[in-house]
Design a protein around this motif. Structure first.
Motif, PDB file in Angstrom:
ATOM      1  N   UNK A   1      -5.947  -2.699  -5.108  1.00 12.13           N
ATOM      2  CA  UNK A   1      -5.827  -3.776  -4.604  1.00 12.13           C
ATOM      3  C   UNK A   1      -4.300  -3.839  -4.324  1.00 12.13           C
ATOM      4  N   UNK A   2      -3.792  -3.130  -5.268  1.00 17.27           N
ATOM      5  CA  UNK A   2      -2.119  -3.477  -4.845  1.00 17.27           C
ATOM      6  C   UNK A   2      -1.662  -4.405  -4.611  1.00 17.27           C
ATOM      7  N   UNK A   3      -1.109  -4.763  -3.361  1.00 21.35           N
ATOM      8  CA  UNK A   3      -0.688  -6.204  -2.820  1.00 21.35           C
ATOM      9  C   UNK A   3      -1.709  -6.250  -1.532  1.00 21.35           C
ATOM     10  N   UNK A   4      -2.613  -7.510  -1.601  1.00 25.55           N
ATOM     11  CA  UNK A   4      -3.270  -7.485  -0.524  1.00 25.55           C
ATOM     12  C   UNK A   4      -2.866  -8.181   0.736  1.00 25.55           C
ATOM     13  N   UNK A   5      -1.728  -7.184   1.283  1.00 27.69           N
ATOM     14  CA  UNK A   5      -0.909  -7.762   2.359  1.00 27.69           C
ATOM     15  C   UNK A   5      -0.785  -6.321   3.179  1.00 27.69           C
ATOM     16  N   UNK A   6      -1.540  -6.490   4.581  1.00 29.33           N
ATOM     17  CA  UNK A   6      -1.511  -5.225   5.179  1.00 29.33           C
ATOM     18  C   UNK A   6      -0.260  -4.680   5.781  1.00 29.33           C
ATOM     19  N   UNK A   7       0.671  -5.719   5.503  1.00 34.35           N
ATOM     20  CA  UNK A   7       2.236  -5.063   6.074  1.00 34.35           C
ATOM     21  C   UNK A   7       2.720  -4.354   4.929  1.00 34.35           C
ATOM     22  N   UNK A   8       2.369  -4.772   3.815  1.00 34.68           N
ATOM     23  CA  UNK A   8       2.864  -3.668   2.656  1.00 34.68           C
ATOM     24  C   UNK A   8       2.007  -2.489   2.298  1.00 34.68           C
ATOM     25  N   UNK A   9       0.722  -2.900   2.616  1.00 42.93           N
ATOM     26  CA  UNK A   9      -0.242  -1.576   2.494  1.00 42.93           C
ATOM     27  C   UNK A   9       0.216  -0.521   3.369  1.00 42.93           C
ATOM     28  N   UNK A  10       0.554  -0.926   4.399  1.00 42.83           N
ATOM     29  CA  UNK A  10       1.043  -0.070   5.737  1.00 42.83           C
ATOM     30  C   UNK A  10       2.187   0.983   5.217  1.00 42.83           C
ATOM     31  N   UNK A  11       2.989   0.472   4.253  1.00 41.56           N
ATOM     32  CA  UNK A  11       4.057   1.135   3.611  1.00 41.56           C
ATOM     33  C   UNK A  11       3.761   2.101   2.502  1.00 41.56           C
ATOM     34  N   UNK A  12       3.030   1.275   1.403  1.00 44.33           N
ATOM     35  CA  UNK A  12       2.792   1.824   0.340  1.00 44.33           C
ATOM     36  C   UNK A  12       1.574   2.905   0.296  1.00 44.33           C
ATOM     37  N   UNK A  13       0.775   2.667   1.142  1.00 46.20           N
ATOM     38  CA  UNK A  13      -0.393   3.718   1.160  1.00 46.20           C
ATOM     39  C   UNK A  13      -1.218   3.639   2.436  1.00 46.20           C
ATOM     40  N   UNK A  14      -0.692   4.019   3.527  1.00 41.46           N
ATOM     41  CA  UNK A  14      -1.062   3.810   5.077  1.00 41.46           C
ATOM     42  C   UNK A  14      -2.336   4.128   5.198  1.00 41.46           C
ATOM     43  N   UNK A  15      -2.893   5.164   4.307  1.00 40.37           N
ATOM     44  CA  UNK A  15      -4.234   5.751   4.558  1.00 40.37           C
ATOM     45  C   UNK A  15      -5.488   5.022   3.691  1.00 40.37           C
ATOM     46  N   UNK A  16      -4.703   4.082   2.771  1.00 40.38           N
ATOM     47  CA  UNK A  16      -5.710   3.182   1.780  1.00 40.38           C
ATOM     48  C   UNK A  16      -6.378   2.119   2.709  1.00 40.38           C
ATOM     49  N   UNK A  17      -7.653   1.943   2.337  1.00 44.78           N
ATOM     50  CA  UNK A  17      -8.267   0.646   3.043  1.00 44.78           C
ATOM     51  C   UNK A  17      -7.574  -0.496   3.135  1.00 44.78           C
ATOM     52  N   UNK A  18      -7.791  -1.215   4.048  1.00 43.48           N
ATOM     53  CA  UNK A  18      -6.844  -2.673   4.169  1.00 43.48           C
ATOM     54  C   UNK A  18      -7.684  -3.705   3.476  1.00 43.48           C
ATOM     55  N   UNK A  19      -6.570  -4.559   3.425  1.00 51.54           N
ATOM     56  CA  UNK A  19      -7.202  -5.929   2.255  1.00 51.54           C
ATOM     57  C   UNK A  19      -8.354  -6.427   2.656  1.00 51.54           C
ATOM     58  N   UNK A  20      -8.837  -6.652   3.961  1.00 55.48           N
ATOM     59  CA  UNK A  20     -10.203  -7.076   4.189  1.00 55.48           C
ATOM     60  C   UNK A  20     -11.287  -6.504   3.789  1.00 55.48           C
ATOM     61  N   UNK A  21     -11.232  -4.790   3.752  1.00 55.88           N
ATOM     62  CA  UNK A  21     -12.291  -3.917   3.275  1.00 55.88           C
ATOM     63  C   UNK A  21     -12.089  -4.257   1.691  1.00 55.88           C
TER      64      UNK A  21
END
Ligand code: SF4
Length: 374
Positions: free
Chosen positions: A183-203
């Protein structure tokens, strides 16, 4: 199948200016609290809420082992020191003999659960996972808490299945419950930087909602203390609270802090991270989690990332669960952080904080309390 919705719990009315006096707190109130509330005000409010939810003064823990079936992962998240490329010398897929030995040892120590997780290995499809689960269930009576949402989505995508089909197949093969990792942080802005290949929050949320719909219980986690803002933390908490309102399927929430050692996120100066989360920051986020997630019964202290002493203090900042004895843990250890403990030590630590230690199962049913002696 829907789980019975958990009853709403409301924060006790208080007079402090930055701690709200209404029932369920809003996103805006939570942001103000995180930014400006006094740590002791937050702790007291969270502790009062913990007392209302768990008036018997029990702090639970589970005896289990983390088993990582592979360290090969195509996601290569910047905050992760665990992953390897398929051709790296220390890349592995755990063989069955070793896996069974680990489970036997866990059962021998009174364990009731294995947490089985790994990387996203490009050569493992649904058949591997079905066979893995069946081979365990054919031999052992143990709860399998396994495969976080990124793994489930990867299995689904690589086997041309929907999330629902994948979970159905895994459940039939022996998967009992799903951990809230990834889950890390369920914000796609943050996920795009931390783990761009990982599933997005909605998934991530979709996997959890689907699992709950199939009658499977899951946990929810949050990794904070990297590049997110207070607003991102509240966005995360709100997404979890909103889903729990609809399904009631989360058993617990586990906030833990980013461990920088050996990760790209700390080594690459473009991310501008210079420090780890402080004890005060950890306790504030933990307390706020307890207050905000009024529909989740259990909040877990993270001794694996914070150490036993701070985990003990956490029990007065909203936590009512000590997590797992973690007979084995590899993911956090790969960052260089390796707090170790035993069941005996956990019992002593909980008791010394003024609580009754109790061993629980995956669904937080109490199996045994340790009112005196170990
Ligand atoms: S955090 Fe998980 S998904 Fe990301 S690189 Fe590590 S093992 Fe892979």
């Amino acid at each position: 199948m829907k789980h019975t919705k958990q009853k709403k719990h409301t924060a006790k009315k208080r007079t402090h200016s930055c701690v709200p006096t209404t029932d369920r707190i809003t996103k805006k109130e939570a942001q103000t609290m995180l930014k400006t509330a006094d740590i002791l005000d937050l702790g007291l409010t969270a502790d009062n809420m913990r007392k209302r939810l768990h008036p018997e003064g029990i702090v639970s823990f589970v005896v289990d082992r983390n088993i990582n079936y592979t360290n090969v992962c195509i996601n290569k998240c910047t905050f992760c020191a665990f992953w390897r490329d398929k051709d790296d010398q220390d890349a592995y897929i755990l063989d069955r003999e070793t896996l069974f030995e680990k489970i036997e040892e866990t059962l021998g120590l009174g364990g009731t659960q294995i947490l089985i997780q790994g990387g996203l290995h490009p050569e493992l499809g649904i058949d591997y996972y079905v066979d893995l689960l069946r081979s365990i269930k054919d031999r052992f009576e143990i709860n399998i808490h396994g495969f976080s949402p990124p793994e489930i989505c990867y299995i689904a995508d690589s086997s041309d299945l929907t999330i629902q089909e994948t979970l159905h197949i895994l459940k039939d093969a022996g998967l009992d419950s799903v951990p809230g990792g990834g889950a890390e942080i369920l914000s796609d802005r943050i996920r795009e930087i931390l783990s761009p290949r990982k599933i997005k929050s909605s998934r991530w949320l979709k996997v959890m909602e689907t699992a709950h719909g199939l009658g499977m219980r899951t946990t929810a986690t949050m990794m904070f203390g990297s590049i997110e803002s207070p607003e991102d933390i509240i966005t995360h908490l709100d997404a979890i609270r909103e889903l729990q309102d609809r399904t009631g399927g989360f058993t617990a929430f586990i906030p833990w802090s980013f461990q920088p050692g050996n990760t790209e996120l700390i080594q690459n100066s473009r991310f501008k991270i210079q420090k780890s989360v402080t004890a005060v920051e950890y306790l504030k986020v933990l307390a706020l989690s307890r207050i905000y997630l009024d529909n989740i019964d259990n909040i877990q202290a993270s001794w694996v990332t914070q150490g036993l002493k701070l985990a003990q203090v956490s029990l007065r900042f909203g936590a009512n669960d000590f997590g797992s004895t973690m007979i084995e843990e590899n993911v956090v250890a790969s960052t260089g952080v390796s707090f170790k403990t035993s069941k005996h030590e956990i019992i002593k630590t909980i008791r010394a904080a003024g609580f009754i230690p109790a061993q629980r199962d995956t669904c937080y049913n109490i199996l045994r309390t340790y009112e005196e002696g170990v």
